[in-house]
Design an enzyme around this catalytic site. Structure first.
Site, PDB file in Angstrom:
ATOM      1  N   HIS A 243       0.791  -1.243   0.000  1.00 18.32           N
ATOM      2  CA  HIS A 243       0.000   0.000   0.000  1.00 18.32           C
ATOM      3  C   HIS A 243       0.826   1.298   0.000  1.00 18.32           C
ATOM      4  CE1 HIS A 243      -3.457  -2.555   1.168  1.00 18.32           C
ATOM      5  NE2 HIS A 243      -2.669  -3.076   2.090  1.00 18.32           N
TER       6      HIS A 243
HETATM    7  C1  BDR Z   1      -3.063   0.595   5.329  1.00 13.78           C
HETATM    8  O1  BDR Z   1      -3.237   0.043   6.623  1.00 13.78           O
HETATM    9  C2  BDR Z   1      -2.016  -0.399   7.153  1.00 13.78           C
HETATM   10  O2  BDR Z   1      -2.141  -1.695   7.624  1.00 13.78           O
HETATM   11  C3  BDR Z   1      -0.987  -0.260   6.067  1.00 13.78           C
HETATM   12  O3  BDR Z   1       0.247   0.183   6.619  1.00 13.78           O
HETATM   13  C4  BDR Z   1      -1.567   0.758   5.127  1.00 13.78           C
HETATM   14  O4  BDR Z   1      -1.203   2.070   5.484  1.00 13.78           O
HETATM   15  C5  BDR Z   1      -3.728  -0.318   4.306  1.00 13.78           C
HETATM   16  O5  BDR Z   1      -5.077  -0.415   4.559  1.00 13.78           O
END
Ligand code: BDR
Ligand code: CA
Length: 313
Positions: A243
């Site tokens: 992400h």
């Molecule tokens: C987001 O949530 C976190 O677990 C990850 O770091 C990312 O920023 C994805 O949904």
């Protein structure tokens, strides 16, 4: 070369946050003015320590790391150890950091930097719940017009949610903060799940980090192998979504992403859909366009950029 772009990274590391920080550290086009840390994937004590571990891994103990909000504005903190492990950075064996945490509160650091630096020169890269950013806006409303841009990872629309059927983790953890940020009038670029679910850490891609043979390359491969196991099982894919590095990649190569400008509103009332980002993709309301929402990514180009930049560390 033009002057490097000044950024503040607001983050809750998290393996994917860690890779985003490494990408920024490996990129001379970016000048990290500071890293502000927030509670999210794991509690603040761990996220701030993880941020320092990553700076040291990259040989950059000179980067200033600030601890911010210990919990969301209104709701109780929700964490994600099932994804990131107990420490938030499970996978590699990284030494305890020796660099010091800055004494200043991260929210004060954000406000002070924005008021001191020339207006329109600081970009905020938000990789976690938006609590610190919203608190800074409440503390000093004049910062809103001084921020060049906020590029954030959060939300989802056609793709739905990853922590509830409706909500993505970062927005779900602090929907009230997200609401403040989205209503701030600051230019926003948003990387929702619709993009990040197309950026998969396949075995071949993870191997490319390992093949760098460096401390950073090996630790990154170890982090990704741990991080992807949860999502591989959940989504039945080869690899998990990477992400947060999408935010930094956008600053380096915006053409890797495609999207459109629309209105984004956040659900803050209904428990069923709490933290849902309601995105007017088709322009069916007259609500003002407040974010550039990305939907597509050149994922091969994205991973090529990552391997090349992490290879510089
Ligand atoms: C987001 O949530 C976190 O677990 C990850 O770091 C990312 O920023 C994805 O949904
Ligand atoms: Ca994150």
């Amino acid at each position: 070369m033009p002057q490097p772009r000044k950024i503040i990274i607001d983050t809750d590391p998290g393996q994917d946050d860690a890779v985003a920080i490494l990408l920024a550290l490996g990129s001379a086009e970016l000048d990290i003015v500071g890293i502000s840390v927030v509670a999210g994937n794991v509690p603040l004590k761990l996220t701030e320590k993880n941020a320092r571990k990553i700076c040291e891994l990259a040989g950059r103990p000179d980067i200033d790391v600030y601890a911010g909000a210990i919990r969301p504005l209104i709701r109780e903190l929700v964490t994600a150890e099932e994804v990131h492990g107990k420490t938030g950075l499970n996978g590699p064996q990284l030494p305890e950091p020796t660099m010091k945490l800055q004494e200043q509160y991260a929210v004060d650091f954000i406000v002070e930097t924005l008021m001191k630096e020339e207006s329109g020169t600081i970009t905020l890269c938000a990789l976690g719940p938006l609590t610190n950013v919203a608190l800074a806006m409440i503390r000093e409303p004049r910062i809103a017009s001084r921020i060049k841009e906020i590029v954030l990872m959060g939300g989802g629309f056609f793709e739905g949610g990853n922590v509830t059927p409706a909500a993505e983790f970062n927005i779900y953890v602090d929907p009230h903060a997200a609401d403040i940020v989205l209503k701030s009038g600051v230019p926003i670029v948003m990387m929702p799940l619709d993009v990040t679910h197309k950026a998969l850490t396949t075995a071949k891609r993870t191997q490319a980090f390992r093949a760098l043979g460096t401390k950073v390359g090996l630790a990154t491969a170890d982090m990704l192998e741990f991080f992807e196991r949860f999502d591989e099982e959940k989504y039945g894919t080869d690899g998990g979504p990477l992400h947060d590095p999408c935010v930094i990649a956008y600053l380096l190569k915006p053409d890797l992403f495609k999207g459109r400008s629309c209105n984004v509103s956040v659900e803050t009332a209904s428990e069923l859909t709490m933290g849902m980002t309601v995105i007017d993709w088709w322009g069916v309301t007259k609500r003002p366009k407040n974010a550039m929402v990305m939907r597509d990514i050149d994922h091969d180009g994205f991973f090529a950029l990552l391997v090349e930049r992490l290879g510089r560390l």
